[in-house]
Design a protein around this motif. Structure first.
Motif, short mmCIF file in Angstrom:
data_model
loop_
_atom_site.label_atom_id
_atom_site.label_comp_id
_atom_site.label_asym_id
_atom_site.label_seq_id
_atom_site.Cartn_x
_atom_site.Cartn_y
_atom_site.Cartn_z
N ILE A 99 0.84 -1.21 0.00
CA ILE A 99 0.00 0.00 0.00
C ILE A 99 0.86 1.25 0.00
O ILE A 99 0.65 2.18 -0.80
N THR A 100 1.86 1.28 0.88
CA THR A 100 2.72 2.45 0.97
C THR A 100 3.51 2.67 -0.32
O THR A 100 3.61 3.79 -0.84
N GLY A 101 4.08 1.58 -0.85
CA GLY A 101 4.86 1.70 -2.08
C GLY A 101 4.03 2.16 -3.25
O GLY A 101 4.47 2.99 -4.06
N ALA A 102 2.80 1.64 -3.38
CA ALA A 102 1.93 2.01 -4.50
C ALA A 102 1.51 3.48 -4.39
O ALA A 102 1.51 4.21 -5.39
N VAL A 103 1.15 3.91 -3.20
CA VAL A 103 0.74 5.31 -3.01
C VAL A 103 1.90 6.26 -3.32
O VAL A 103 1.72 7.26 -4.03
N LEU A 104 3.08 5.94 -2.81
CA LEU A 104 4.24 6.79 -3.08
C LEU A 104 4.58 6.81 -4.57
O LEU A 104 4.96 7.85 -5.12
N ALA A 105 4.43 5.67 -5.24
CA ALA A 105 4.72 5.61 -6.67
C ALA A 105 3.75 6.47 -7.46
O ALA A 105 4.15 7.16 -8.41
N VAL A 106 2.47 6.44 -7.10
CA VAL A 106 1.48 7.26 -7.80
C VAL A 106 1.75 8.75 -7.57
O VAL A 106 1.71 9.55 -8.52
N LEU A 107 2.02 9.11 -6.32
CA LEU A 107 2.32 10.51 -6.03
C LEU A 107 3.56 10.99 -6.77
O LEU A 107 3.62 12.11 -7.28
N SER A 108 4.57 10.12 -6.82
CA SER A 108 5.82 10.50 -7.48
C SER A 108 5.68 10.46 -9.00
O SER A 108 6.28 11.29 -9.70
N GLY A 109 4.91 9.50 -9.51
CA GLY A 109 4.81 9.34 -10.95
C GLY A 109 3.91 10.34 -11.63
O GLY A 109 4.08 10.60 -12.82
N LEU A 110 2.98 10.93 -10.89
CA LEU A 110 2.03 11.85 -11.50
C LEU A 110 2.33 13.31 -11.22
O LEU A 110 1.61 14.18 -11.70
N SER A 111 3.35 13.55 -10.45
CA SER A 111 3.65 14.95 -10.08
C SER A 111 5.15 15.17 -10.04
O SER A 111 5.89 14.38 -9.44
N ARG A 112 5.59 16.22 -10.70
CA ARG A 112 7.01 16.56 -10.64
C ARG A 112 7.44 16.93 -9.23
O ARG A 112 8.54 16.60 -8.78
N ILE A 113 6.56 17.63 -8.53
CA ILE A 113 6.87 17.98 -7.14
C ILE A 113 6.96 16.72 -6.29
O ILE A 113 7.87 16.55 -5.47
N GLU A 115 7.68 13.73 -7.29
CA GLU A 115 8.88 12.98 -7.65
C GLU A 115 10.12 13.58 -6.99
O GLU A 115 11.00 12.87 -6.50
N SER A 116 10.19 14.91 -6.96
CA SER A 116 11.36 15.56 -6.36
C SER A 116 11.42 15.32 -4.86
O SER A 116 12.50 15.27 -4.27
N LEU A 117 10.26 15.15 -4.21
CA LEU A 117 10.23 14.94 -2.78
C LEU A 117 10.38 13.48 -2.39
O LEU A 117 10.94 13.16 -1.34
N ILE A 118 9.88 12.56 -3.23
CA ILE A 118 9.77 11.15 -2.85
C ILE A 118 10.87 10.30 -3.47
O ILE A 118 11.45 9.43 -2.79
N ASP A 119 11.15 10.51 -4.76
CA ASP A 119 12.02 9.57 -5.47
C ASP A 119 13.42 9.53 -4.89
O ASP A 119 14.02 8.45 -4.78
#
Length: 279
Positions: A99-113, A115-119
């Protein structure tokens, strides 16, 4: 008068080459119970080696002795309780990680901001083995159930994030342009295009995650576990019961193989619209 039009030689050759490649690499007819052919072959080699003396009992206990030890643990000891305890740790940790990995991936994959915070932190975590963090987790959470579940969750989080994120980034940008052209809202775009497009990557990450959860389970159950397959193996090691140790290893293997098979079958059902070589 009928005129026959012949394709250019190069085109005919290219078509023939594609047919040959497809015939050689194509899916072919599905083999019934294919998932179990490899394990069955391994078991047959193991039994044959033990029966002929090629595999010494000091190296690896014979499968029939393992079966006897399994029965003894089931009847005279709490093997079922140990199995359920290990499954509980693995399932809870896997669920949290997925659950955590999927949510973080969606947040990072759909937003440049996003991605810069999470990736960045995820990639840093990826370079640090989770098992090396166990001493730190013990200091934070103690040596109880929380430490074990957090460890498994972090191990499974990384493959889910990486493969889901890659799946999101591999979606063709033309779909976004088409959505803007026909006026599809962001919610519908995510639901009907983005998530289905990322699903193959997510399922691939699931295969790595379930295997990683078994790896984490094997390790964390060596730390002050009072129940579980790891606890059973630790006790067997103290008393020199090699057959019981092999019983525990076989159970771990069956857990992981069944979980991986379930993910593969789910992928075939969910991704039936994608024709792949695996099908």
């Amino acid at each position: 008068m009928t005129t026959t039009v012949h394709a250019p030689p190069d085109l005919e050759k290219s078509t023939d080459d594609r047919r040959v490649v497809r015939k050689r690499l194509g899916p072919g007819k599905r083999i019934p119970f294919a998932f179990w052919i490899g394990p069955a072959l391994f078991l047959a080699v193991w039994a044959a080696g033990s029966a002929t003396g090629v595999i010494s009992p000091a190296i690896l206990t014979a499968p029939w002795d393992v079966a006897i030890a399994f029965q003894d643990q089931w009847v005279n000891h709490d093997l079922l309780g140990n199995i359920l305890s290990s499954l509980q740790r693995a399932v809870i940790g896997l669920a949290l990680g997925v659950i955590t990995g999927a949510v973080l991936a969606v947040l990072s994959g759909l937003s440049r901001i996003g991605e810069s915070l999470i990736d960045g932190p995820i990639q840093i975590k990826r370079s640090v083995p989770t098992l090396a963090l166990i001493p730190l987790f013990i200091a934070w959470f103690g040596i109880g159930q929380e430490m074990k579940i957090v460890t498994i969750a972090l191990i499974t989080l990384v493959p889910i994030y990486v493969h889901t994120h890659n799946g999101l980034r591999s979606i063709d940008g033309k779909y976004a342009e088409l959505a803007e052209t026909i006026g599809i809202g962001r919610g519908e775009f995510i639901r009907h295009i983005v998530l289905p497009g990322a699903l193959p990557g997510f399922l691939l990450g699931m295969r790595f995650a379930v295997t990683s959860s078994m790896l984490g389970l094997v390790v964390v159950e060596q730390y002050n576990a009072v129940a579980g397959i790891g606890h059973m193996i630790t006790l067997a090691e103290q008393y020199g019961q090699t057959d019981v140790i092999v019983v525990g290893l076989v159970i771990y293997g069956v857990f992981g193989y069944c979980a991986d098979s379930a993910v593969r079958l789910t992928g075939r059902k969910v991704l039936a619209w994608r024709r792949t070589l695996e099908d």
